[in-house]
Design a protein around this motif. Structure first.
Motif, PDB file in Angstrom:
ATOM      1  N   TYR A 195      -7.444   5.267  13.079  1.00 15.61           N
ATOM      2  CA  TYR A 195      -6.346   4.561  13.761  1.00 15.61           C
ATOM      3  C   TYR A 195      -5.862   5.355  14.973  1.00 15.61           C
ATOM      4  O   TYR A 195      -5.679   4.809  16.064  1.00 15.61           O
ATOM      5  CB  TYR A 195      -5.198   4.337  12.777  1.00 15.61           C
ATOM      6  CG  TYR A 195      -3.979   3.690  13.386  1.00 15.61           C
ATOM      7  CD1 TYR A 195      -3.909   2.302  13.542  1.00 15.61           C
ATOM      8  CD2 TYR A 195      -2.895   4.453  13.807  1.00 15.61           C
ATOM      9  CE1 TYR A 195      -2.788   1.700  14.103  1.00 15.61           C
ATOM     10  CE2 TYR A 195      -1.778   3.863  14.368  1.00 15.61           C
ATOM     11  CZ  TYR A 195      -1.722   2.491  14.516  1.00 15.61           C
ATOM     12  OH  TYR A 195      -0.622   1.899  15.087  1.00 15.61           O
TER      13      TYR A 195
ATOM     14  N   TYR B  47     -12.277   0.666   9.497  1.00 16.67           N
ATOM     15  CA  TYR B  47     -10.988   1.219   9.912  1.00 16.67           C
ATOM     16  C   TYR B  47     -10.814   1.149  11.426  1.00 16.67           C
ATOM     17  O   TYR B  47      -9.747   0.767  11.929  1.00 16.67           O
ATOM     18  CB  TYR B  47     -10.877   2.683   9.467  1.00 16.67           C
ATOM     19  CG  TYR B  47     -10.846   2.924   7.987  1.00 16.67           C
ATOM     20  CD1 TYR B  47     -10.295   1.997   7.098  1.00 16.67           C
ATOM     21  CD2 TYR B  47     -11.369   4.105   7.457  1.00 16.67           C
ATOM     22  CE1 TYR B  47     -10.272   2.239   5.738  1.00 16.67           C
ATOM     23  CE2 TYR B  47     -11.337   4.358   6.094  1.00 16.67           C
ATOM     24  CZ  TYR B  47     -10.795   3.422   5.239  1.00 16.67           C
ATOM     25  OH  TYR B  47     -10.766   3.665   3.887  1.00 16.67           O
TER      26      TYR B  47
ATOM     27  N   ALA C  89      -8.074  -1.092  13.600  1.00 15.06           N
ATOM     28  CA  ALA C  89      -7.141  -0.503  14.570  1.00 15.06           C
ATOM     29  C   ALA C  89      -7.263  -1.154  15.940  1.00 15.06           C
ATOM     30  O   ALA C  89      -6.265  -1.292  16.667  1.00 15.06           O
ATOM     31  CB  ALA C  89      -7.406   0.998  14.687  1.00 15.06           C
TER      32      ALA C  89
END
Length: 247
Positions: free
Chosen positions: A72, A121, A125
Motif C-alpha cells: 500500500y 495487495y 492499493a
C-alpha cells in the motif's frame, strides 16, 4: 524524455532484475516516470542511476510487496511523488520447484504471498487512485505455468493460475472505470528466477529443460508490455502469451 508514455507514471514491482528491470527501462525510454520497487535497495539505486543518466525520471522504493502495508505504501508514495499512477506492473515473483511430497511448505507460503497476494495487495492499493483519475492500466505478469501445470511445479503453477483468474475478474469489474487490465504469460526467459530454486533435483530438472530451448530475453517480455500499454485508450490487450519459438 519524450515518447508514447510521456506524462504517464508507472509502478514496477520486482524491478531489481530480469523482466522488471527491462520493463522499467523500456517504459522510461517511452517517456514514463517510474517507481522502481523491489527488496534489493542496491540494485534499485543502480537502476535509478542508469535511468536518470539517460534523461529519464525514476524513484527507488525498497519494499516487500508480500507485506500488505508495504504494498500500500509503495503505491501511495508513487502517487505522492508524481501526482498520479497510470500503470501498475505487477511483476514481483518467486519460483520454488519440487515435488509435493516432502516439500518445504514454507516455500509454498512464500510463493503464494509474493506471486499472488502481493500482486493483489498492490492492485487493491492502486484501484482507488486509478478510479479517481478515470484511467489506468494494470499489467499482471503470470507464466505459461499458469496455462499448464506440470510435475515439480504444482504450487508455482497454482499461484500463476490464480493470477490468471484474478486478472480476468479484475478486468470485468473495472472496464467501466476506464481501467485496462492485461495478463502477460511468458514462457522460458533467461532471468535469475531459477537461480533461487533450493531443491537440487528440481533445479537440475529446470536447468536441463531450459538447455533444450533458446530462452527469451527479458527485453522480449518488456516489448510485449510496452505494446499493451501504448495502445489507444479504447483498446484493451487482455492477454499476451510469449514463448520461445522452440517451446
Amino acid at each position: 524524455m519524450t515518447g508514447k508514455l510521456n506524462t504517464k507514471v508507472a509502478v514496477v514491482t520486482g524491478a531489481s532484475s530480469g523482466i522488471g528491470e527491462a520493463t522499467a527501462l523500456a517504459l522510461t525510454a517511452e517517456g514514463a516516470s517510474v517507481a522502481l520497487v523491489a527488496r534489493r535497495a542496491d540494485r534499485l539505486a543502480a537502476l535509478q542511476q542508469r535511468i536518470t543518466e539517460k534523461g529519464g525520471q525514476a524513484i527507488a522504493i525498497s519494499a516487500d510487496i508480500a507485506d500488505e502495508n508495504q504494498a500500500y505504501d509503495v503505491v501511495q508514495k508513487a502517487n505522492a511523488v508524481f501526482g498520479r499512477v497510470d500503470i501498475l506492473i505487477n511483476n514481483a515473483g518467486v519460483m520454488q520447484l519440487g515435488l509435493i511430497d516432502g516439500a518445504d511448505t514454507e516455500q509454498w507460503r512464500s510463493m503464494i504471498n509474493i506471486n499472488l497476494l502481493g500482486l493483489m495487495y498492490a492492485t487493491h492499493a492502486a484501484l482507488p487512485i486509478m478510479k479517481a483519475q478515470g484511467t489506468g492500466h494494470i499489467v499482471n505478469i503470470s507464466s505459461t505455468a499458469g496455462l499448464e501445470a506440470n510435475a515439480n511445479a504444482a504450487v508455482y503453477s497454482a499461484t500463476k493460475f490464480g493470477v490468471g483468474a484474478f486478472t480476468e475478474a479484475l478486468r470485468k469489474e473495472n472496464h467501466i472505470h476506464k481501467i485496462r487490465v492485461t495478463l502477460i504469460e511468458p514462457g522460458a526467459v533467461a532471468t535469475e528466477l531459477g537461480d533461487r530454486i533450493t531443491d537440487p533435483t528440481a533445479k537440475q530438472w529446470a536447468q536441463s529443460w531450459l538447455e533444450t530451448k533458446k530462452p527469451l530475453a527479458s527485453d522480449d517480455i518488456a516489448s510485449g508490455i510496452v505494446y499493451a500499454v501504448t495502445q489507444p485508450p479504447h483498446v484493451n490487450v487482455n492477454e499476451i502469451v510469449i514463448r520461445p519459438l522452440d517451446q
